[in-house]
Write an enzyme that holds these catalytic residues in place. Structure first.
Site, PDB file in Angstrom:
ATOM      1  N   GLY A 155       0.854  -1.190   0.000  1.00  0.00           N
ATOM      2  CA  GLY A 155       0.000   0.000   0.000  1.00  0.00           C
ATOM      3  C   GLY A 155       0.887   1.237   0.000  1.00  0.00           C
ATOM      4  O   GLY A 155       2.046   1.195  -0.426  1.00  0.00           O
ATOM      5  N   ARG A 156       0.328   2.329   0.519  1.00  0.00           N
ATOM      6  CA  ARG A 156       1.062   3.599   0.469  1.00  0.00           C
ATOM      7  C   ARG A 156       2.384   3.531   1.235  1.00  0.00           C
ATOM      8  O   ARG A 156       3.415   4.016   0.756  1.00  0.00           O
ATOM      9  CB  ARG A 156       0.175   4.727   1.038  1.00  0.00           C
ATOM     10  CG  ARG A 156      -0.984   5.059   0.139  1.00  0.00           C
ATOM     11  CD  ARG A 156      -2.074   5.782   0.879  1.00  0.00           C
ATOM     12  NE  ARG A 156      -2.816   4.851   1.743  1.00  0.00           N
ATOM     13  CZ  ARG A 156      -4.115   4.910   1.970  1.00  0.00           C
ATOM     14  NH1 ARG A 156      -4.832   5.863   1.447  1.00  0.00           N
ATOM     15  NH2 ARG A 156      -4.696   4.030   2.763  1.00  0.00           N
ATOM     16  N   ILE A 237       6.390  -3.432  10.845  1.00  0.00           N
ATOM     17  CA  ILE A 237       5.849  -2.121  11.261  1.00  0.00           C
ATOM     18  C   ILE A 237       4.339  -2.090  11.015  1.00  0.00           C
ATOM     19  O   ILE A 237       3.737  -1.022  11.017  1.00  0.00           O
ATOM     20  CB  ILE A 237       6.517  -0.944  10.507  1.00  0.00           C
ATOM     21  CG1 ILE A 237       6.405  -1.109   8.970  1.00  0.00           C
ATOM     22  CG2 ILE A 237       7.953  -0.758  10.936  1.00  0.00           C
ATOM     23  CD1 ILE A 237       6.751   0.157   8.199  1.00  0.00           C
ATOM     24  N   ARG A 239       1.244  -4.666  12.110  1.00  0.00           N
ATOM     25  CA  ARG A 239       0.439  -4.955  13.281  1.00  0.00           C
ATOM     26  C   ARG A 239       0.967  -6.205  13.950  1.00  0.00           C
ATOM     27  O   ARG A 239       1.435  -7.127  13.268  1.00  0.00           O
ATOM     28  CB  ARG A 239      -1.026  -5.215  12.902  1.00  0.00           C
ATOM     29  CG  ARG A 239      -1.881  -3.970  12.723  1.00  0.00           C
ATOM     30  CD  ARG A 239      -2.187  -3.290  14.062  1.00  0.00           C
ATOM     31  NE  ARG A 239      -3.031  -2.123  13.896  1.00  0.00           N
ATOM     32  CZ  ARG A 239      -2.602  -0.882  13.624  1.00  0.00           C
ATOM     33  NH1 ARG A 239      -1.313  -0.656  13.496  1.00  0.00           N
ATOM     34  NH2 ARG A 239      -3.445   0.116  13.506  1.00  0.00           N
ATOM     35  N   GLU A 268       0.248  -6.465  22.240  1.00  0.00           N
ATOM     36  CA  GLU A 268       0.947  -5.305  22.817  1.00  0.00           C
ATOM     37  C   GLU A 268       0.008  -4.517  23.735  1.00  0.00           C
ATOM     38  O   GLU A 268      -1.200  -4.551  23.532  1.00  0.00           O
ATOM     39  CB  GLU A 268       1.507  -4.408  21.692  1.00  0.00           C
ATOM     40  CG  GLU A 268       0.461  -3.792  20.789  1.00  0.00           C
ATOM     41  CD  GLU A 268       1.102  -2.968  19.647  1.00  0.00           C
ATOM     42  OE1 GLU A 268       1.882  -3.524  18.859  1.00  0.00           O
ATOM     43  OE2 GLU A 268       0.792  -1.776  19.577  1.00  0.00           O
ATOM     44  N   HIS A 286       5.778   0.717  19.150  1.00  0.00           N
ATOM     45  CA  HIS A 286       4.734   1.191  18.222  1.00  0.00           C
ATOM     46  C   HIS A 286       4.843   2.707  17.995  1.00  0.00           C
ATOM     47  O   HIS A 286       3.943   3.472  18.345  1.00  0.00           O
ATOM     48  CB  HIS A 286       3.332   0.820  18.760  1.00  0.00           C
ATOM     49  CG  HIS A 286       2.288   0.756  17.677  1.00  0.00           C
ATOM     50  ND1 HIS A 286       1.248  -0.136  17.688  1.00  0.00           N
ATOM     51  CD2 HIS A 286       2.119   1.497  16.552  1.00  0.00           C
ATOM     52  CE1 HIS A 286       0.474   0.052  16.620  1.00  0.00           C
ATOM     53  NE2 HIS A 286       0.988   1.041  15.919  1.00  0.00           N
TER      54      HIS A 286
HETATM   55  C1  GLV Z   1      -0.724   2.972  13.577  1.00  0.00           C
HETATM   56  O1  GLV Z   1      -0.397   1.871  13.867  1.00  0.00           O
HETATM   57  C2  GLV Z   1      -1.785   3.288  12.667  1.00  0.00           C
HETATM   58  O2  GLV Z   1      -2.499   2.374  12.217  1.00  0.00           O
HETATM   59  O3  GLV Z   1      -1.961   4.475  12.366  1.00  0.00           O
END
Ligand code: GLV
Length: 326
Positions: A155-156, A237, A239, A268, A286
Site C-alpha cells: 500500500g502507500r 511495522i 500490526r 501489545e 509502536h
Molecule cells: C498505527 O499503527 C496506525 O495504524 O496508524
C-alpha cells in the site's frame, strides 16, 4: 443543542479546542485505559467517538450505544473496528490515512537499518563498558545498499519504503501484495511483483506493511520463517499478530534468520518474553507515526472526520461509505 462526542484517550489540547467549537466534548486527558464495559458507560448519549486504534468497536458496544453515529480512528489501521457490525448498525467508521505515510516509511527504514547493522546491540555493548577497542570482526552486520528489499503489503507505506530502498540505497525491490500494482506505480517504485514464496526466499531484508485481518493472522509463522535466508532481516511495522512472535523468537534464537526489528507485537503492550532476552532483535514501542507534525495531522484528520460527518454530513475518509447513503 450541540452533538455530544467522547475523546477516548488523551490528545492534543488544540484538537480538543477545535472539537469544542462544534460539540459538547468529554475528554480523557488522564489517559485512563478503559475496558469495553467502561467505554460503553462513557459513551452513553454520545453521537461520536474519537478513538486511537486500541478501542474495540464491535456488535456488543454498538448494541449498547444506539445513539452512536461515528467512530473516528486516529490511526490508518482500523482492526479495532468490526466494520461489518458498524455498517449493520448504521455507524460510520473513519481512519487517518496518507498523513502518516512518509513518517511511517521513515521509521520502517530506520528499523531496518538499526536491525541489519546491529545498532541497538552495539550500543548496549558500549554502554555496558565492554568496548576495549576496534576489532576487524566486531558487530559485523548485513549490507543494506545493493541488497534485495522484500515488501509484504504494497500500500502507500510499502510504496514509500520501496522508493527509499530503490532510489536512496540502490536496493533491488521485490514485493507481494493481494493485487499487483499498476505498471506506472511499479516503475516509480522500481519494484517487481513476486509470489509470496519467492519473496520469502529472495529477500535480504523483508518488511511487513500489510493491514491486519483474520486472513493475515500469522502470515509469518514457523513455515514462512524457515523459507527465509539465514542471513535475512525481518521488520514488522504493520500490526502485531501478523507475525507469530513465539515462532520468530525461536528462529532468532536458532539463527535460522539473522535478526528482526519489531515496532508492533502480538498482544501489545505486552512483548513475548523470549524476544526480550534475545540480542538480535530491535524492539520499539509502536512509534511508526510518532513525530509531532504527523501525530497532529492524524489527530486533526480524526477531528475533521467528526466535524465533517456530524456537522456537514461529509466525512473526509469514510471506511464504510454505504452508511452515508443508507
Ligand atoms: C498505527 O499503527 C496506525 O495504524 O496508524
Amino acid at each position: 443543542m450541540l452533538p455530544k462526542i467522547l475523546i477516548a484517550r488523551a490528545i492534543f489540547p488544540e484538537v480538543i479546542a477545535k472539537l469544542a467549537q462544534h460539540f459538547e466534548v468529554t475528554t480523557n486527558q488522564d489517559d485512563v485505559l478503559w475496558s469495553q464495559p467502561e467505554l460503553i458507560v462513557k459513551l452513553a448519549g454520545m453521537q461520536g467517538v474519537f478513538t486511537t486504534g486500541g478501542e474495540r468497536i464491535d456488535a456488543t458496544l454498538l448494541a449498547a450505544c444506539p445513539q452512536l453515529r461515528i467512530c473516528a480512528n486516529m490511526a490508518v489501521g482500523y482492526n479495532n473496528f468490526d466494520l461489518d457490525a458498524m455498517s449493520a448498525a448504521g455507524v460510520l467508521g473513519t481512519n487517518a490515512p496518507d498523513v502518516l505515510t512518509d513518517t511511517t516509511a521513515d521509521l520502517g527504514f530506520a528499523l531496518l537499518m538499526a536491525t541489519a547493522r546491529r545498532m541497538a546491540e552495539a550500543e548496549r555493548f558500549l554502554r555496558a563498558g565492554l568496548w576495549s577497542g576496534w576489532r576487524f570482526d566486531s558487530f559485523i552486520g548485513a549490507e543494506i545498499h545493493g541488497s534485495t528489499l522484500g515488501i509484504l503489503g504494497m500500500g502507500r507505506i510499502g510504496q514509500g519504503l520501496a522508493r527509499r530502498g530503490a532510489h536512496g540505497f540502490g536496493m533491488k525491490v521485490i514485493y507481494h501484495n493481494r493485487s499487483r500494482l499498476d505498471a506506472a506505480i511499479e516503475a516509480d517504485c522500481r519494484a517487481s511483483y513476486v509470489g509470496k514464496e519467492e519473496l520469502l526466499r529472495s529477500a535480504d531484508h523483508l518488511v511487513l506493511v500489510l493491514p491486519y485481518s483474520a486472513a493475515a493472522h500469522h502470515a509469518i509463522g514457523a513455515l514462512e520463517l524457515a523459507q527465509m535466508k539465514p542471513t535475512a532481516t525481518l521488520v514488522n511495522i504493520a500490526r502485531g499478530g501478523i507475525v507469530d512472535d513465539a515462532a520468530l523468537a525461536q528462529a532468532l534464537r536458532k539463527r535460522t534468520i539473522a535478526a528482526a526489528g519489531l515496532d508492533v507485537f502480538e498482544g501489545e503492550p505486552k512483548v513475548h518474553p523470549d524476544l526480550l532476552t534475545l540480542p538480535n532483535v530491535v524492539l520499539t514501542p509502536h512509534i511508526g507515526s510518532a513525530t509531532l507534525p504527523t501525530r497532529l495531522a492524524m489527530a486533526n484528520l480524526a477531528a475533521d472526520n467528526l466535524i465533517g460527518y456530524l456537522v456537514h454530513k461529509k466525512p473526509l475518509t469514510p471506511l464504510n461509505p454505504a452508511v452515508l447513503s443508507a
